[in-house]
Design an enzyme around this catalytic site. Structure first.
Site, short mmCIF file in Angstrom:
data_model
loop_
_atom_site.label_atom_id
_atom_site.label_comp_id
_atom_site.label_asym_id
_atom_site.label_seq_id
_atom_site.Cartn_x
_atom_site.Cartn_y
_atom_site.Cartn_z
CG ASP A 1 -1.93 -1.11 1.23
OD1 ASP A 1 -2.42 -1.44 0.13
OD2 ASP A 1 -2.23 -1.64 2.30
CG ASP B 1 -6.59 -1.38 -1.35
OD1 ASP B 1 -6.91 -2.58 -1.42
OD2 ASP B 1 -5.60 -0.97 -0.72
#
Length: 222
Positions: A150, A184
């Protein structure tokens, strides 16, 4: 297969392909150019690349150690395969193009993060104190136990309240502190689109039903 179905097939594979390429390209760049915790400003201090690795479930939560991690990855694998199989079936059954598009977004996001979980543990070494090496002699985790990369950090509110503010004066307020990636984002956009689209479709159906009832009543009176 008619022209509409061919266009829908092209649409879903373009969506999935573009998102997967962008998602994996950025993750590989981050892994090989940044160490965990490093930041690169994109738009001042508001929107930055902040490299973290997701150990397991959403928001970095762990799930039962190594066994739990493998089970979670297998669950993601089954869910991703189910979505990939469902898309052509939906097209065959005449699903709307909008529905196909947001399901493709959700599918692309699921597959993007699945790749990290399945393979990143053996494709890279650790990024804790230095940038990772790709295809190292030994990876940081076994197959199916990789961590999701991420990097996007863009809090909506990041401020300190004035000292005279009631109750919370002087406290630091940070709203939406999640760190996320392209996969995401695809899942989030797809889910929001799905919810909004279903609400719109239900509203249209309700209006049409009311119209039909009204027209039926008028005809009965005549």
């Amino acid at each position: 297969m008619d022209t509409k179905q061919k266009k829908q097939h092209l649409l879903i594979w373009c969506i999935i392909g573009i998102i997967l390429i962008a998602d994996q390209a950025l993750k590989i760049w981050v892994k090989t150019h940044m160490y965990i915790g490093e930041e690169i400003p994109l738009i001042g201090d508001w929107f930055v690349l902040h490299f973290v690795e997701n150990e397991g479930f959403a928001f970095g939560m762990k799930f039962g150690g190594a066994t739990g991690k493998v089970l979670l990855t297998l669950f993601r694998l089954v869910a991703s395969l189910a979505l990939l199989v469902a898309l052509p079936l939906l097209i065959k059954r005449g699903a709307r193009t909008g529905f196909i598009a947001y399901m493709a977004l959700i599918t692309a996001g699921a597959v993007g993060n699945l790749i990290d979980c399945c393979f990143y543990g053996v494709l890279f070494n650790e990024s804790t104190y230095s940038v990772a090496q790709m295809f190292p002699p030994e990876g940081y985790a076994p197959l199916l136990q990789g961590r999701v990369v991420d990097m996007f950090f863009a809090p909506m509110i990041d401020t300190t309240l004035p000292a005279g503010f009631p109750i919370w004066g002087g406290q630091h307020i940070l709203f939406f502190s999640a760190i996320f990636n392209i996969a995401d984002s695809a899942i989030t956009v797809g889910c929001f689109w799905l919810i909004i689209d279903q609400l719109v479709q239900n509203f249209k159906k309700k209006k049409n039903d009311e119209k039909e009832v009204s027209e039926t009543g008028e005809n009965d009176e005549k």
